[in-house]
Design a protein around this motif. Structure first.
Motif, PDB file in Angstrom:
ATOM      1  N   GLY A   1       5.187  -9.055  -3.795  1.00 50.29           N
ATOM      2  CA  GLY A   1       5.428  -8.518  -2.357  1.00 50.29           C
ATOM      3  C   GLY A   1       7.052  -8.270  -2.165  1.00 50.29           C
ATOM      4  O   GLY A   1       7.580  -7.853  -1.268  1.00 50.29           O
TER       5      GLY A   1
ATOM      6  N   ALA B   1       0.220  -6.983  -1.558  1.00 54.06           N
ATOM      7  CA  ALA B   1       0.837  -8.482  -1.956  1.00 54.06           C
ATOM      8  C   ALA B   1       1.040  -8.930  -0.445  1.00 54.06           C
ATOM      9  O   ALA B   1       0.851 -10.314  -0.301  1.00 54.06           O
ATOM     10  CB  ALA B   1       1.993  -8.230  -2.654  1.00 54.06           C
TER      11      ALA B   1
ATOM     12  N   VAL C   1      -1.649  -1.270  -7.740  1.00 51.24           N
ATOM     13  CA  VAL C   1      -0.809  -0.632  -8.804  1.00 51.24           C
ATOM     14  C   VAL C   1      -1.045   0.699  -9.117  1.00 51.24           C
ATOM     15  O   VAL C   1       0.022   1.523  -9.352  1.00 51.24           O
ATOM     16  CB  VAL C   1      -0.614  -1.354 -10.131  1.00 51.24           C
TER      17      VAL C   1
ATOM     18  N   ARG D   1       6.867  -6.406  -7.861  1.00 47.69           N
ATOM     19  CA  ARG D   1       6.323  -5.744  -6.790  1.00 47.69           C
ATOM     20  C   ARG D   1       4.982  -6.701  -6.233  1.00 47.69           C
ATOM     21  O   ARG D   1       4.591  -6.569  -5.228  1.00 47.69           O
ATOM     22  CB  ARG D   1       5.887  -4.317  -6.873  1.00 47.69           C
ATOM     23  N   LEU D   2       4.506  -6.998  -7.275  1.00 46.94           N
ATOM     24  CA  LEU D   2       2.888  -7.769  -7.040  1.00 46.94           C
ATOM     25  C   LEU D   2       3.256  -9.113  -6.283  1.00 46.94           C
ATOM     26  O   LEU D   2       2.495  -9.702  -5.821  1.00 46.94           O
ATOM     27  CB  LEU D   2       2.243  -7.950  -8.511  1.00 46.94           C
TER      28      LEU D   2
ATOM     29  N   ALA E   1      -5.142  -4.447  -6.644  1.00 51.15           N
ATOM     30  CA  ALA E   1      -3.782  -4.794  -6.348  1.00 51.15           C
ATOM     31  C   ALA E   1      -3.030  -3.832  -5.832  1.00 51.15           C
ATOM     32  O   ALA E   1      -1.770  -3.967  -5.334  1.00 51.15           O
ATOM     33  CB  ALA E   1      -3.251  -5.640  -7.433  1.00 51.15           C
TER      34      ALA E   1
ATOM     35  N   PRO F   1      -1.964 -12.010 -13.483  1.00 52.02           N
ATOM     36  CA  PRO F   1      -2.042 -10.780 -14.290  1.00 52.02           C
ATOM     37  C   PRO F   1      -2.482 -11.412 -15.821  1.00 52.02           C
ATOM     38  O   PRO F   1      -2.181 -12.393 -16.181  1.00 52.02           O
ATOM     39  CB  PRO F   1      -0.883 -10.094 -14.083  1.00 52.02           C
TER      40      PRO F   1
ATOM     41  N   ARG G   1       2.485 -12.863 -17.388  1.00 51.17           N
ATOM     42  CA  ARG G   1       3.463 -12.038 -16.695  1.00 51.17           C
ATOM     43  C   ARG G   1       4.554 -12.906 -15.918  1.00 51.17           C
ATOM     44  O   ARG G   1       4.957 -12.469 -15.033  1.00 51.17           O
ATOM     45  CB  ARG G   1       3.054 -10.859 -16.003  1.00 51.17           C
TER      46      ARG G   1
ATOM     47  N   ARG H   1      -2.994 -11.653  -4.352  1.00 52.53           N
ATOM     48  CA  ARG H   1      -2.135 -12.020  -5.283  1.00 52.53           C
ATOM     49  C   ARG H   1      -2.959 -11.739  -6.747  1.00 52.53           C
ATOM     50  O   ARG H   1      -4.125 -12.037  -6.669  1.00 52.53           O
ATOM     51  CB  ARG H   1      -1.640 -13.416  -5.375  1.00 52.53           C
ATOM     52  N   LEU H   2      -2.315 -11.071  -7.677  1.00 53.27           N
ATOM     53  CA  LEU H   2      -2.941 -10.847  -8.809  1.00 53.27           C
ATOM     54  C   LEU H   2      -2.236 -12.014  -9.998  1.00 53.27           C
ATOM     55  O   LEU H   2      -0.853 -12.007  -9.955  1.00 53.27           O
ATOM     56  CB  LEU H   2      -2.710  -9.544  -9.419  1.00 53.27           C
TER      57      LEU H   2
ATOM     58  N   GLY I   1      -0.011   2.741  -5.703  1.00 50.65           N
ATOM     59  CA  GLY I   1       0.926   2.796  -6.082  1.00 50.65           C
ATOM     60  C   GLY I   1       2.139   2.106  -5.248  1.00 50.65           C
ATOM     61  O   GLY I   1       3.251   2.301  -5.515  1.00 50.65           O
ATOM     62  N   ALA I   2       1.751   1.252  -4.185  1.00 51.02           N
ATOM     63  CA  ALA I   2       2.674   0.326  -3.679  1.00 51.02           C
ATOM     64  C   ALA I   2       2.038  -1.174  -3.701  1.00 51.02           C
ATOM     65  O   ALA I   2       1.548  -1.566  -2.589  1.00 51.02           O
ATOM     66  CB  ALA I   2       2.675   0.874  -2.268  1.00 51.02           C
ATOM     67  N   PRO I   3       2.103  -1.836  -4.795  1.00 50.23           N
ATOM     68  CA  PRO I   3       1.625  -3.215  -4.794  1.00 50.23           C
ATOM     69  C   PRO I   3       1.995  -4.073  -3.848  1.00 50.23           C
ATOM     70  O   PRO I   3       1.341  -5.246  -3.613  1.00 50.23           O
ATOM     71  CB  PRO I   3       1.678  -3.507  -6.339  1.00 50.23           C
ATOM     72  N   GLU I   4       3.416  -3.888  -3.425  1.00 57.81           N
ATOM     73  CA  GLU I   4       4.092  -4.774  -2.703  1.00 57.81           C
ATOM     74  C   GLU I   4       3.315  -4.912  -1.289  1.00 57.81           C
ATOM     75  O   GLU I   4       3.267  -5.705  -0.716  1.00 57.81           O
ATOM     76  CB  GLU I   4       5.437  -4.534  -2.361  1.00 57.81           C
TER      77      GLU I   4
ATOM     78  N   ARG J   1      -5.767  -4.133 -11.178  1.00 56.61           N
ATOM     79  CA  ARG J   1      -4.498  -3.480 -10.969  1.00 56.61           C
ATOM     80  C   ARG J   1      -4.779  -2.531  -9.772  1.00 56.61           C
ATOM     81  O   ARG J   1      -3.802  -2.388  -8.906  1.00 56.61           O
ATOM     82  CB  ARG J   1      -3.917  -3.170 -12.139  1.00 56.61           C
TER      83      ARG J   1
END
Lengths: 295, 256
Positions: free
Chosen positions: A182, B95, B71, A179-180, B69, B103, B107, B100-101, B89-92, B66
């Motif tokens: 996108g 993004a 999360v 999800r990070l 971002a 992490p 990851r 961009r994270l 709660g909606a990292p997309e 986070r």
């Protein structure tokens, strides 16, 4: 030897259905981390759709197609109406919700349709048998195996080459990190349920062709089989689910063929004992990685 | 720009910030159940800045990254990215807005190939993938050599490069680096930090979380010090570098 080959062919045919079934269950587990125990009801939905479609005068083949699509639609609706509203409530809540959904659907089948079995006559051609070097091979067994293998092949192709397939593979490994990048979680999860439903629909058609009937509890055996195959193959591994399905199908056929006749009625129990022995030696399953807790 | 930096990066920061901060965090409180991970944290990151976030283990640095971002969902306060609220709660969504994270722990997707990892990095964009891949391999030749290898077989430093390359596939306006030096050999750390500086020169706004305070203060323009969930000090990195680290972490010498 002939006897062995004969059973192997039967086992591969049954195992290929189990493999498709298990893969469908593993899809949702892989992305969402839940075991959808209402998955078996997708098989019943396929069966009832085929029943009503054939009653309405449609051909068996067209009914089968509509039945498979119905399972996919039902799977998507399960996500949208039941699992999505419960998102973030945790593994146990979702597990119990899927049990509840399974019971509710069985109740609906019983009350709204009938508690008794409904017959779906398969075309004559499927029950034809041809002999080959002393082996008796039914057309149904061949069709089952071919349909299952083509489905598995197309599925693998989709997962390996498409953009959505890559998103799903990444999401199964690490949803938050995906999800990070996108990638929408909602879309990936919906796609997982859609694919899960299509696989259930295909397995459902093959299953119903074999049993010839549908009852409110038609889903009970398929969900158990899929669950065992997924655990045997290793939770979270799609390859494991497919291999687990084949192993369990072949095991069941061989036990039925070679157990003393007095205990044949308990062949399913023996198959489960064999699985338990495998899991005792390899708790993570055949293809599973070391213990991984998904929350 | 260079001239201004010499006189005072604080004033530079404030003039840029007056423009519109890329990230504006206001009185952010984040809880995990009964544990408060962040308490009333506010900070700003101006365009083109490198801002350090320092602090001991467990101070809430990763939680802060986070939450920025998208999360985590904060209990109170909010994060503005380019003036728009980040949905917890909606990292997309963050993004797609250009954040961009990179992490902690990198990851990367170990079982997937290097190239597949990069492709996932560009999912928020349309196509134009081929040029982006070539650019990534030009910048990180080792990733080009290993493009069809599974990412899990890369060394720690290579994985960190992949994590950054994956972030760059999105052409982000801001990158959050969470402990990029963790577990890497000093020589590799130097390379990574040079890269972060270089990317800033290309116009990428950066937030750098580090336990290694010296490294972070050397690279960043300004820094914030986090201690048990609150900001205990902030200021120009060159000023903070003069203060004893233990004092910094204990919250003395605060300039707020």
């Amino acid at each position: 030897m002939t006897q062995f080959l004969q059973q192997l062919i039967n086992g591969l045919s049954l195992g290929s259905i189990f493999a498709v079934l298990a893969l469908g269950l593993a899809m949702v587990y892989g992305t969402l981390g839940i075991l959808n125990f209402a998955y078996g009801e997708l098989i019943a939905i396929t069966g009832y759709t085929m029943y009503f479609a054939t009653q309405a005068g449609l051909s068996f083949w067209l009914s089968a197609l509509i039945g498979a699509v119905a399972a996919a639609v039902a799977s998507i609706l399960m996500q949208l109406l039941v699992f999505r509203p419960l998102q973030g409530t945790g593994f146990v809540t979702l597990l119990f919700a899927s049990f509840a959904l399974s019971q509710v659907l069985q109740g609906i089948f019983r009350q709204a349709i009938s508690p008794r079995a409904k017959g779906i006559p398969a075309p004559e051609v499927l029950s034809n048998v041809f002999e080959f070097g002393g082996l008796r091979i039914s057309v149904l067994n061949v069709v089952t195996f071919v349909v299952a293998m083509v489905s598995l092949g197309l599925f693998a192709l989709f997962m390996r080459t498409s953009r959505s397939g890559l998103q799903m593979r990444a999401a199964a490994l690490d949803l938050t990190t995906t999800r990070l990048q996108g990638v929408s979680a909602g879309r990936v999860i919906l796609l997982a349920f859609a694919l899960s439903g299509i696989l259930a629909g295909i397995a459902g058609v093959l299953w119903i062709s074999r049993t010839g009937t549908v009852t409110p509890t038609t889903g009970a055996t398929p969900i158990l089989v899929a669950f065992v195959a997924v655990v045997l193959g290793g939770l979270g591994s799609t390859v494991g689910a497919v291999v687990g399905g084949f192993v369990f199908g072949i095991l069941e056929v061989f036990l039925e063929a070679y157990l003393p006749s007095g205990v044949v009625p308990f062949q399913f129990a023996f198959a489960l004992i064999a699985v338990a022995v495998v899991l005792f030696a390899r708790p993570e399953g055949l293809f599973g990685k070391a213990v991984e807790v998904k929350v | 720009m260079g001239e201004q930096l010499v006189t005072s990066s604080f004033s530079t920061a404030s003039t840029v910030v007056a423009d519109q901060p890329v990230i504006a965090v206001t009185s952010l409180t984040v809880r995990y159940g009964a544990v408060t991970a962040l308490r009333e944290v506010s900070l700003e990151v101006g365009r083109g800045e490198i801002v350090g976030v320092l602090g001991p283990n467990g101070a809430g640095k990763s939680t802060l990254m986070r939450t920025i971002a998208g999360v985590h969902k904060p209990v109170t306060g909010q994060v503005l990215l380019e003036g728009r609220p980040v949905v917890g709660g909606a990292p997309e969504k963050a993004a797609r807005a250009g954040l961009r994270l990179v992490p902690e722990g990198r990851r990367i997707f170990g079982p997937l190939t290097v190239e597949e990892n990069l492709r996932i990095g560009s999912m928020s964009r349309g196509s134009t993938l081929k040029d982006d891949l070539e650019a990534a391999y030009d910048r990180f030749p080792i990733l080009g050599e290993r493009r069809s290898q599974s990412a899990g077989t890369l060394s720690g430093g290579e994985q960190q490069q992949l994590a950054i390359a994956r972030a760059l596939m999105a052409h982000p306006t801001v990158i959050l680096y969470d402990e990029p030096s963790l577990g890497l050999a000093p020589r590799i750390v130097d390379q990574i930090f040079e890269l972060i500086a270089h990317l800033r020169d290309e116009g990428v706004t950066s937030v750098l979380v580090e336990q290694n305070a010296r490294l972070a203060l050397d690279l960043s323009d300004r820094a914030y010090v986090l201690g048990s969930g609150s900001i205990t000090a902030s200021g120009k990195s060159s000023d903070l570098a003069k203060i004893d680290l233990a004092q910094l972490y204990l919250g003395k010498g605060a300039q707020r």
